[in-house]
Scaffold this motif. Structure first.
Motif, mmCIF file in Angstrom:
data_model
loop_
_atom_site.group_PDB
_atom_site.id
_atom_site.type_symbol
_atom_site.label_atom_id
_atom_site.label_comp_id
_atom_site.label_asym_id
_atom_site.label_seq_id
_atom_site.Cartn_x
_atom_site.Cartn_y
_atom_site.Cartn_z
ATOM 1 N N ARG A 276 5.057 0.147 -5.582
ATOM 2 C CA ARG A 276 5.011 1.381 -4.794
ATOM 3 C C ARG A 276 5.408 2.585 -5.646
ATOM 4 N NH1 ARG A 276 7.965 -1.885 -1.032
ATOM 5 N NH2 ARG A 276 6.576 -2.783 0.569
ATOM 6 N N ALA A 277 6.438 2.401 -6.469
ATOM 7 C CA ALA A 277 6.860 3.488 -7.358
ATOM 8 C C ALA A 277 5.758 3.833 -8.356
ATOM 9 C CB ALA A 277 8.138 3.092 -8.098
ATOM 10 N N PHE A 278 5.060 2.811 -8.837
ATOM 11 C CA PHE A 278 3.948 3.035 -9.761
ATOM 12 C C PHE A 278 2.826 3.805 -9.073
ATOM 13 C CE2 PHE A 278 0.354 0.793 -12.264
ATOM 14 C CZ PHE A 278 0.261 1.854 -13.151
ATOM 15 N N PHE A 279 2.539 3.441 -7.833
ATOM 16 C CA PHE A 279 1.479 4.111 -7.075
ATOM 17 C C PHE A 279 1.821 5.585 -6.842
ATOM 18 C CE2 PHE A 279 0.083 5.532 -2.830
ATOM 19 C CZ PHE A 279 -1.289 5.532 -3.019
ATOM 20 N N TRP A 280 2.989 5.866 -6.246
ATOM 21 C CA TRP A 280 3.355 7.248 -5.939
ATOM 22 C C TRP A 280 3.631 8.047 -7.205
ATOM 23 C CZ3 TRP A 280 2.040 9.034 -1.503
ATOM 24 C CH2 TRP A 280 1.994 8.207 -0.394
ATOM 25 N N GLY A 281 4.155 7.380 -8.238
ATOM 26 C CA GLY A 281 4.386 8.064 -9.507
ATOM 27 C C GLY A 281 3.112 8.400 -10.245
ATOM 28 N N SER A 282 2.006 7.797 -9.848
ATOM 29 C CA SER A 282 0.690 8.134 -10.402
ATOM 30 C C SER A 282 -0.032 9.146 -9.537
ATOM 31 C CB SER A 282 -0.168 6.860 -10.532
ATOM 32 O OG SER A 282 0.434 5.913 -11.384
ATOM 33 N N LEU A 283 0.041 8.961 -8.220
ATOM 34 C CA LEU A 283 -0.667 9.854 -7.306
ATOM 35 C C LEU A 283 -0.082 11.268 -7.336
ATOM 36 C CD1 LEU A 283 -1.968 9.017 -3.777
ATOM 37 C CD2 LEU A 283 -0.617 11.083 -4.097
ATOM 38 N N GLY A 284 1.241 11.381 -7.367
ATOM 39 C CA GLY A 284 1.879 12.695 -7.344
ATOM 40 C C GLY A 284 1.440 13.597 -8.488
ATOM 41 N N PRO A 285 1.603 13.165 -9.750
ATOM 42 C CA PRO A 285 1.154 14.019 -10.857
ATOM 43 C C PRO A 285 -0.350 14.267 -10.864
ATOM 44 C CG PRO A 285 2.706 12.373 -11.642
ATOM 45 C CD PRO A 285 2.371 12.012 -10.224
ATOM 46 N N ALA A 286 -1.145 13.264 -10.489
ATOM 47 C CA ALA A 286 -2.602 13.454 -10.468
ATOM 48 C C ALA A 286 -2.989 14.599 -9.544
ATOM 49 C CB ALA A 286 -3.292 12.161 -10.031
#
Length: 322
Positions: free
Chosen positions: A114-124
């Motif tokens: 989940r951290a990987f997902f949100w940590g990717s979506l946020g900056p994108a």
């Protein structure tokens, strides 16, 4: 060519490298919940970027450092006015990095994923918001201080820019996974590419047309974005994964070229043009720029050669059993 223009171009190149390489990293993280049916598949998806993701982030560090050294006024105004969005990006990148390092050391990987997902979506998403505001212009006073609020940055044009980069990077990541995996994973990534492509083309082109550049270089870059996106889809349909990834990378490169081409000679336009930061009034001294140019000329080829070697070593496709 003046050194101020040289460094403006070099900073554009650094951001281009970051978005091309980190862009597919973001896309991989965003797609993890949708393509990773089991732990073996999720581990394979993460492994596609495992050897390179931290090296890709170096482009961001160098771009920030180059901006600080070459255009300190730009750096100061940008990081004070955009403090909260940039802080959120930093937090997301930290969470993402921690997740990538620790998911393999934990009995339960769901929280890290989940951290990987949100940590990717946020900056994108937030990088698109930031660059859309930079291109559009922000309220600056005569001392080049930002006078707006967070809500000023969350205008409709900026949100469209965020959605454009989010979809573009997700598509880029899907094509990367198609290139780097086999079997069911590759087929799933290929299907995701076909589903994402229409929305990505529409939103990215809508953003660029709304920006409304008036220079030939702008419209050439916009045409190249459209060509790259359609070429990526066509190559995917034909099973030409390498060409598809090349075409999507060209689309990302052209998008950054359009952004910086539409920006020059400003580095941060103001709503009142008299208060804009330009390559002239935001630049360091000629001596500083000269020293930086020599350092860049010596070390940049070494860094590029090392990163190219890394990608060559880890070029093989991965399977679900990896």
């Amino acid at each position: 060519m003046e050194l101020t223009t040289v460094w403006f171009v070099l900073i554009a190149v650094l951001w281009t490298g970051y978005f091309v390489l980190e862009g597919f990293d973001f896309g991989v993280g965003i797609l993890l919940p949708f393509l990773g049916g089991g732990e073996a598949d999720r581990r394979t998806i993460v492994a596609t970027i495992g050897p390179v993701w931290d090296g890709n982030e170096v482009w961001l560090l160098v771009a920030g450092g180059a901006t600080f050294a070459a255009f300190p006024e730009w750096y100061a105004t940008l990081f004070s006015g955009f403090y909260l969005p940039l802080f959120l990006i930093l937090l997301a990148l930290i969470a993402r990095g921690v997740a990538l390092e620790y998911r393999g050391k934990s009995d339960s990987t769901r929280g890290w994923d989940r951290a990987f997902f949100w940590g990717s979506l946020g900056p994108a998403f937030l990088w698109g918001v930031a660059f859309a505001n930079i291109l559009r212009g922000v309220p600056l006073d005569a001392d080049h201080e930002y006078t707006g609020t967070l809500l000023t940055l969350l205008n409709p044009f900026a949100l469209l820019g965020g959605l454009a980069t989010l979809l573009l990077f997700t598509l880029h990541g899907a094509i990367f996974l198609t290139l780097r995996t086999t079997g069911e994973l590759r087929q799933g990534a290929s299907r995701m590419t076909k589903r994402l492509a229409p929305a990505a083309v529409v939103v990215v082109m809508a953003f660029l047309l709304a920006a409304g550049g008036d220079r030939p270089i702008w419209w050439a870059a916009v045409a190249l974005v459209a060509l790259g996106l359609t070429g990526a889809v066509a190559a995917t349909l034909r099973g030409r994964d390498g060409w598809a990834f090349t075409a999507s990378a060209i689309a990302v490169i052209a998008l950054v070229a359009a952004l910086f081409g539409g920006l020059w000679p400003n580095v941060l336009p103001a709503l009142d043009p008299a208060n804009s930061l330009t390559v002239t009034n935001a630049a360091s001294s000629p001596y500083t720029l000269t020293v930086m140019t020599w350092v860049a000329a010596l070390f940049t080829p070494v860094v590029l050669a090392y990163q190219a070697w890394t990608y060559w070593v880890f070029r093989r496709r991965l399977t679900g059993a990896t």
